[in-house]
Design a protein around this motif. Structure first.
Motif, short mmCIF file in Angstrom:
data_model
loop_
_atom_site.label_atom_id
_atom_site.label_comp_id
_atom_site.label_asym_id
_atom_site.label_seq_id
_atom_site.Cartn_x
_atom_site.Cartn_y
_atom_site.Cartn_z
N GLN A 89 -10.18 7.18 12.76
CA GLN A 89 -9.07 6.73 13.58
C GLN A 89 -7.75 7.31 13.07
O GLN A 89 -6.87 7.68 13.85
CB GLN A 89 -9.02 5.21 13.64
CG GLN A 89 -10.16 4.64 14.46
CD GLN A 89 -10.21 3.12 14.44
OE1 GLN A 89 -9.50 2.46 13.68
NE2 GLN A 89 -11.07 2.55 15.28
N GLU A 90 -7.62 7.41 11.76
CA GLU A 90 -6.43 8.02 11.17
C GLU A 90 -6.33 9.49 11.57
O GLU A 90 -5.25 10.00 11.88
CB GLU A 90 -6.48 7.89 9.65
CG GLU A 90 -5.27 8.45 8.94
CD GLU A 90 -5.37 8.30 7.44
OE1 GLU A 90 -5.04 9.27 6.73
OE2 GLU A 90 -5.78 7.21 6.98
N ARG A 91 -7.48 10.16 11.61
CA ARG A 91 -7.53 11.57 12.03
C ARG A 91 -7.09 11.70 13.49
O ARG A 91 -6.35 12.61 13.85
CB ARG A 91 -8.95 12.09 11.84
CG ARG A 91 -9.10 13.55 12.14
CD ARG A 91 -10.50 14.01 11.79
NE ARG A 91 -10.75 15.33 12.33
CZ ARG A 91 -11.93 15.80 12.64
NH1 ARG A 91 -13.00 15.07 12.44
NH2 ARG A 91 -12.06 17.00 13.12
N VAL A 92 -7.53 10.77 14.34
CA VAL A 92 -7.11 10.77 15.75
C VAL A 92 -5.60 10.59 15.83
O VAL A 92 -4.91 11.29 16.58
CB VAL A 92 -7.84 9.66 16.54
CG1 VAL A 92 -7.21 9.46 17.92
CG2 VAL A 92 -9.32 9.98 16.67
N ASP A 93 -5.06 9.64 15.06
CA ASP A 93 -3.62 9.40 15.08
C ASP A 93 -2.83 10.63 14.66
O ASP A 93 -1.80 10.96 15.26
CB ASP A 93 -3.26 8.21 14.18
CG ASP A 93 -3.71 6.88 14.76
OD1 ASP A 93 -3.98 6.81 15.99
OD2 ASP A 93 -3.82 5.90 14.00
N ARG A 94 -3.32 11.33 13.63
CA ARG A 94 -2.64 12.57 13.20
C ARG A 94 -2.68 13.61 14.30
O ARG A 94 -1.71 14.32 14.55
CB ARG A 94 -3.27 13.12 11.92
CG ARG A 94 -2.87 12.37 10.66
CD ARG A 94 -3.26 13.11 9.39
NE ARG A 94 -4.64 13.57 9.37
CZ ARG A 94 -5.68 12.89 8.88
NH1 ARG A 94 -5.48 11.69 8.36
NH2 ARG A 94 -6.89 13.40 8.88
#
Length: 124
Positions: A89-94
């Protein structure tokens, strides 16, 4: 697992390797117990120094994602699904941050950006 590195990127090679291996582990492409390519094998495949691959693998050991098993090589450790999901999810946000920044620079409207995202989402 396929790793692609770019010598023209501003990101160090070891960091590119580490990021892609981490993503493969969190995404489930590399499962618990899977062996990573040997240091020599990956260095030869990517045409980088063994030191570069060693640095990436050692960083993954420090993160608790892989272990260096004597005589076997680097093996993937069990990953907590909640931790993996949070990392993805953090990767998606980035990625969203990057897309929004690029869209603003290109003067793409919010509605056009959302249409593009919807079109991309529906392609799969």
């Amino acid at each position: 697992m396929q790793i692609i590195v770019s010598t023209t990127s501003g990101v160090p090679l070891y960091e590119q390797i580490k990021t892609q291996v981490r993503a493969a582990i969190h995404g489930g492409d590399l499962r618990d117990g899977a062996l990573l390519p040997s240091l020599r094998q990956l260095a030869a495949q990517l045409r980088v120094s063994i030191i570069t691959v060693t640095r990436a693998y050692n960083d993954l050991v420090a993160e608790g994602l892989v272990a260096n098993e004597h005589g076997r090589g680097f093996a993937v450790l069990p990953v907590d699904r909640a931790v993996a999901t949070a990392a993805l999810q953090e990767r998606v946000d980035r990625g969203i941050d990057e897309v929004v920044t690029a869209a603003r620079a290109a003067q793409v409207s919010r509605d056009d950006l959302l249409r593009r995202v919807e079109r991309q989402w529906n392609q799969e």
